[in-house]
Design a protein around this motif. Sequence first.
Motif, short mmCIF file in Angstrom:
data_model
loop_
_atom_site.label_atom_id
_atom_site.label_comp_id
_atom_site.label_asym_id
_atom_site.label_seq_id
_atom_site.Cartn_x
_atom_site.Cartn_y
_atom_site.Cartn_z
N HIS A 102 -1.57 1.02 -17.48
CA HIS A 102 -2.22 0.59 -16.25
C HIS A 102 -1.91 1.60 -15.15
O HIS A 102 -0.93 2.30 -15.19
CB HIS A 102 -1.71 -0.79 -15.83
N LEU A 103 -2.78 1.60 -14.14
CA LEU A 103 -2.52 2.46 -12.99
C LEU A 103 -1.22 2.02 -12.34
O LEU A 103 -0.99 0.83 -12.18
CB LEU A 103 -3.65 2.35 -11.97
N PRO A 104 -0.38 2.98 -11.96
CA PRO A 104 0.85 2.59 -11.28
C PRO A 104 0.55 1.98 -9.92
O PRO A 104 -0.33 2.45 -9.21
CB PRO A 104 1.61 3.91 -11.14
N LEU A 105 1.26 0.92 -9.59
CA LEU A 105 1.06 0.31 -8.29
C LEU A 105 1.94 0.99 -7.27
O LEU A 105 3.10 1.27 -7.51
CB LEU A 105 1.43 -1.18 -8.35
N ARG A 106 1.36 1.26 -6.11
CA ARG A 106 2.14 1.87 -5.05
C ARG A 106 2.94 0.79 -4.35
O ARG A 106 2.41 -0.22 -3.91
CB ARG A 106 1.21 2.54 -4.04
N ARG A 107 4.24 0.95 -4.28
CA ARG A 107 5.08 -0.04 -3.62
C ARG A 107 5.51 0.39 -2.23
O ARG A 107 5.69 -0.42 -1.35
CB ARG A 107 6.34 -0.29 -4.47
N VAL A 140 -7.45 -3.16 5.43
CA VAL A 140 -6.91 -3.03 4.06
C VAL A 140 -7.52 -1.84 3.33
O VAL A 140 -6.98 -1.38 2.34
CB VAL A 140 -7.17 -4.31 3.23
N THR A 190 -7.96 1.20 4.62
CA THR A 190 -7.46 2.51 5.03
C THR A 190 -5.97 2.55 5.39
O THR A 190 -5.37 3.62 5.34
CB THR A 190 -8.23 3.03 6.27
N TRP A 191 -5.38 1.43 5.76
CA TRP A 191 -3.99 1.46 6.22
C TRP A 191 -3.07 1.76 5.03
O TRP A 191 -3.28 1.23 3.94
CB TRP A 191 -3.62 0.12 6.85
N PRO A 192 -2.06 2.62 5.23
CA PRO A 192 -1.21 3.01 4.09
C PRO A 192 -0.54 1.83 3.39
O PRO A 192 -0.49 1.80 2.16
CB PRO A 192 -0.16 3.93 4.74
N VAL A 217 -1.05 -1.52 2.34
CA VAL A 217 -2.21 -2.43 2.23
C VAL A 217 -1.80 -3.89 2.37
O VAL A 217 -2.52 -4.71 2.96
CB VAL A 217 -2.97 -2.17 0.91
N ARG A 218 -0.63 -4.23 1.84
CA ARG A 218 -0.20 -5.64 1.93
C ARG A 218 0.07 -6.02 3.39
O ARG A 218 -0.32 -7.09 3.85
CB ARG A 218 1.07 -5.86 1.10
#
Lengths: 148, 133
Positions: B10-15, B80, B82-84, B86-87
């Motif tokens: 899976h694509l790695p999730l950015r944390r 959501v 564009t902001w670095p 997203v959460r």
Amino acid sequence: MTPAGPEPDGEGVPPPGCLPELREKLTRLSDLLEVFDTQPQALDQQPQHIHTEMVIPIYISMKTEVAQACGPLWKDRDRDDLWEKFQATAEKWPAYDAATSELKAIRDHGGTAVDALVRAENPRRHYISALDKFVKACSRTISYFFPT
Amino acid sequence: MEPNGANVTHLPLRRDAADGDLPLPVEELARAVDAIRRCLAEIASEPRYGAGFGRPDDTLLLLHISTVQQRLEKLSEIKVTTWPDVRWALHFSNARIRALTYMRAPEVAALSSALGGVRDLIVTRYPQTLQAC
């Protein structure tokens, strides 16, 4: 079952120009879906941004540039499966869009939105479920053909 | 090939989102925090606001609310898409819309709570906004 193809080596398929942006959008949506898993109502305030500025552009990129880059290596069956997942998302959108529009109208007029919130539950759940399947299918496809 | 199969990664999730490339200056967030702080201080200073606002002699509070409203409108760029982070952008956008909604209703307790929520989200994620006030 179709036998698994050769292991992807990252060189077989030339990466399309949209790939970085596509990965960015998919990662954003994956993060958001994790939030919606526990707080589905968090989607209610800004579903338009997500559907029109993320979901639809992802579909267009997959349908055009990614499909062109992968060519026959991307089997018709798998492509069709992805299109169907997008179609399911698109079909769930109008009902959810209508529900959130109703919520917004009530809140803008200072009304109590309890009944509208209840009415929004099913359309929201159906949309998020379809979106989750679409995003996962796109992510799997991208990871397979364009491993990092 | 079987891209939809199970034997794929899976694509790695950015944390951790970088803060260095925010779509708007952090000073804009600081100005909103400052405006909210002043508005909440005004609300706290006058017990009569508890019954609601909108009377002719509520001018000072209405001015504060108007300032906060302008600050929050400027923060509509936090999306959501564009902001670095997203959460955070999701939670912030929801809190911002909620606060703007309560500004239309003369209900001080709900407005205070909504404004406090916006302020807390900003200063918790971007503590430098406190120093900038």
